[in-house]
Motif scaffolding. Structure first.
Motif, PDB file in Angstrom:
ATOM      1  N   VAL A 249       0.854  -1.195   0.000  1.00  0.00           N
ATOM      2  CA  VAL A 249       0.000   0.000   0.000  1.00  0.00           C
ATOM      3  C   VAL A 249       0.886   1.240   0.000  1.00  0.00           C
ATOM      4  O   VAL A 249       2.098   1.147   0.189  1.00  0.00           O
ATOM      5  N   SER A 250       0.260   2.383  -0.166  1.00  0.00           N
ATOM      6  CA  SER A 250       1.040   3.624  -0.157  1.00  0.00           C
ATOM      7  C   SER A 250       1.253   4.111   1.276  1.00  0.00           C
ATOM      8  O   SER A 250       0.469   3.795   2.180  1.00  0.00           O
ATOM      9  N   VAL A 251       2.305   4.888   1.455  1.00  0.00           N
ATOM     10  CA  VAL A 251       2.572   5.514   2.757  1.00  0.00           C
ATOM     11  C   VAL A 251       1.397   6.403   3.134  1.00  0.00           C
ATOM     12  O   VAL A 251       0.972   6.446   4.287  1.00  0.00           O
ATOM     13  N   ARG A 252       0.849   7.087   2.157  1.00  0.00           N
ATOM     14  CA  ARG A 252      -0.287   7.978   2.396  1.00  0.00           C
ATOM     15  C   ARG A 252      -1.473   7.208   2.992  1.00  0.00           C
ATOM     16  O   ARG A 252      -2.145   7.684   3.904  1.00  0.00           O
ATOM     17  N   MET A 253      -1.711   6.007   2.492  1.00  0.00           N
ATOM     18  CA  MET A 253      -2.826   5.207   3.019  1.00  0.00           C
ATOM     19  C   MET A 253      -2.558   4.812   4.472  1.00  0.00           C
ATOM     20  O   MET A 253      -3.451   4.874   5.320  1.00  0.00           O
ATOM     21  N   LEU A 254      -1.324   4.398   4.780  1.00  0.00           N
ATOM     22  CA  LEU A 254      -0.988   4.055   6.165  1.00  0.00           C
ATOM     23  C   LEU A 254      -1.178   5.266   7.077  1.00  0.00           C
ATOM     24  O   LEU A 254      -1.715   5.140   8.183  1.00  0.00           O
ATOM     25  N   CYS A 255      -0.732   6.424   6.609  1.00  0.00           N
ATOM     26  CA  CYS A 255      -0.888   7.653   7.410  1.00  0.00           C
ATOM     27  C   CYS A 255      -2.365   7.982   7.611  1.00  0.00           C
ATOM     28  O   CYS A 255      -2.770   8.397   8.695  1.00  0.00           O
ATOM     29  N   TYR A 256      -3.154   7.769   6.589  1.00  0.00           N
ATOM     30  CA  TYR A 256      -4.586   8.059   6.695  1.00  0.00           C
ATOM     31  C   TYR A 256      -5.247   7.170   7.754  1.00  0.00           C
ATOM     32  O   TYR A 256      -6.008   7.648   8.588  1.00  0.00           O
ATOM     33  N   TYR A 257      -4.976   5.878   7.703  1.00  0.00           N
ATOM     34  CA  TYR A 257      -5.632   4.949   8.621  1.00  0.00           C
ATOM     35  C   TYR A 257      -5.061   4.973  10.041  1.00  0.00           C
ATOM     36  O   TYR A 257      -5.786   4.809  11.003  1.00  0.00           O
ATOM     37  N   PHE A 258      -3.763   5.148  10.170  1.00  0.00           N
ATOM     38  CA  PHE A 258      -3.132   5.028  11.486  1.00  0.00           C
ATOM     39  C   PHE A 258      -2.626   6.346  12.057  1.00  0.00           C
ATOM     40  O   PHE A 258      -2.438   6.450  13.270  1.00  0.00           O
ATOM     41  N   GLY A 259      -2.356   7.316  11.221  1.00  0.00           N
ATOM     42  CA  GLY A 259      -1.918   8.618  11.706  1.00  0.00           C
ATOM     43  C   GLY A 259      -0.422   8.701  11.974  1.00  0.00           C
ATOM     44  O   GLY A 259       0.255   9.563  11.449  1.00  0.00           O
ATOM     45  N   THR A 260       0.092   7.798  12.775  1.00  0.00           N
ATOM     46  CA  THR A 260       1.513   7.826  13.120  1.00  0.00           C
ATOM     47  C   THR A 260       2.098   6.422  13.031  1.00  0.00           C
ATOM     48  O   THR A 260       1.370   5.419  13.056  1.00  0.00           O
ATOM     49  N   ARG A 261       3.388   6.380  12.966  1.00  0.00           N
ATOM     50  CA  ARG A 261       4.102   5.098  12.964  1.00  0.00           C
ATOM     51  C   ARG A 261       3.797   4.321  14.243  1.00  0.00           C
ATOM     52  O   ARG A 261       3.601   3.110  14.222  1.00  0.00           O
TER      53      ARG A 261
END
Length: 160
Positions: A10-22
């Protein structure tokens, strides 16, 4: 997060969207793993002693060390952040609830079961942390044995 996104496809943008932070992403991974592995095994325990023995054996597996380190990392981050991940405190309270409910099932009054559950889970986490920090597995095992024998001694009922 880029390497995690690549592995997940998936894209980094999608991870950021769903989880917000690392940290929230790592917390979600940790909680998923814990729910689908450890809690299912511990939930079948018939006593607090059996649940504690099962938990200790689980955390002694070499494959668990990175996840245990991750838990303590996230807990440490949470102590320093106003935006601490509620999943970590939820993970802790779910352990207390599990041991409290087992204590009640063993015949303890609810208040006493809750107090002992808090002591058991706090001492257990302390032993895990000590094991990771010192790498002294034998000392941690001896400490666990003392915890087990002092708080949850072997009785006729626990031998069944």
């Amino acid at each position: 997060m880029r390497s995690l996104a690549d592995v997940a496809g998936v894209s980094v943008r999608m991870l950021c969207y769903y989880f917000g932070t690392r940290e929230r992403l790592l917390s979600a991974v940790l909680m998923y793993h814990r729910k689908h592995n450890l809690l299912s095994a511990v939930a079948e325990a018939e006593s607090r002693r059996e649940a504690l023995l099962t938990s200790w054996a689980y955390y002694q597996r070499p494959a668990q060390e990175p996840l245990t380190r991750l838990f303590f990392h996230l807990a440490g981050e949470g102590m320093h952040s106003a935006n601490a991940d509620p999943a970590i405190s939820g993970a802790i309270s779910s352990w207390v609830d599990l041991f409290r409910d087992l204590g009640v099932r063993e015949g303890l009054p609810r208040d006493q079961a809750a107090q002992e559950a808090h002591l058991i889970t706090t001492a257990f986490r302390g032993l895990l942390l000590d094991r990771l920090l010192t790498q002294d597995v034998e000392a941690a095992d001896r400490g666990f044995d003392v915890l087990l024998d002092k708080i949850l001694p072997v009785t006729k009922e626990s031998r069944r």
